[in-house]
Design an enzyme around this catalytic site. Structure first.
Site, short mmCIF file in Angstrom:
data_model
loop_
_atom_site.label_atom_id
_atom_site.label_comp_id
_atom_site.label_asym_id
_atom_site.label_seq_id
_atom_site.Cartn_x
_atom_site.Cartn_y
_atom_site.Cartn_z
CE LYS A 35 -2.07 2.42 9.56
NZ LYS A 35 -0.68 2.39 9.25
CB CYS A 36 -6.16 -0.98 1.70
SG CYS A 36 -7.22 -1.87 0.55
N GLY A 37 -5.03 -3.99 1.52
CA GLY A 37 -4.34 -4.94 0.67
C GLY A 37 -4.07 -4.39 -0.73
CG PHE A 38 -6.92 -3.50 -3.33
CD1 PHE A 38 -6.60 -4.47 -4.27
CD2 PHE A 38 -8.11 -3.62 -2.64
CE1 PHE A 38 -7.45 -5.54 -4.53
CE2 PHE A 38 -8.97 -4.68 -2.88
CZ PHE A 38 -8.64 -5.64 -3.83
CB THR A 39 -1.91 0.16 0.35
OG1 THR A 39 -3.07 0.32 1.17
CG2 THR A 39 -1.02 1.38 0.53
#
Length: 159
Positions: A35-39
């Protein structure tokens, strides 16, 4: 630095092993989160894995919930997410800590071998990447903002 393949790690199924199965491979070791912007980098990591795996390369993912609680799920949820959302086929290990008193020995060794900006040892966010050569000793660190495809040329040099 200790040889990476000698350090104990825990597989997604809970079994403690070493990375001996990856001895002699070039490795890209990444702390991940769902659930990360980098996912979306999972897609690029999988592309690297598929491109180079037949030449002795592997991506190893270690989910981590230390940054913004962005990996809250259990291992079944994480595995399902990786497979269904990004068709991940590279190994995803058990969820770990990468900083602090409970930091996994693997990441303690990686941080020691390849400090961050200005020599900092701590990992700043999800999707910090460590590229390890075939000897399991030489390590290079890449920031979360470094896209997987940007690491391709560095992988090529080690293969």
């Amino acid at each position: 630095m200790t040889v990476i393949t000698d350090i104990p790690v825990t597989r997604a199924d809970g079994e403690q092993v070493t990375l001996a199965d990856h001895a002699g491979e070039v490795l890209l070791i990444v702390n991940t989160a769902s659930k990360c912007g980098f996912t979306p980098q999972y897609a690029g990591l999988e592309a690297l894995y598929r491109k180079y795996r037949d030449r002795g390369f592997s991506v190893l993912a270690f989910p981590c919930n230390q940054f913004g609680a962005q990996e809250p799920g259990d291992m079944a949820e994480i595995a399902s997410f990786c497979a269904l959302t990004y068709d991940v086929t590279f190994p995803v290990y058990a969820k770990i800590d990468v900083n602090g008193e409970n930091a996994a020995p693997l990441f303690e060794s990686l941080k020691q071998a390849a400090p961050g900006v200005l020599g900092s040892k701590g990992i700043k966010w999800n999707f910090t990447k460590f590229l390890v050569d075939r000897s399991g000793r030489k390590v290079e660190r890449f920031a979360p903002t470094t896209s997987p495809d940007a690491i391709g040329p560095e992988i090529e040099k080690l293969l």
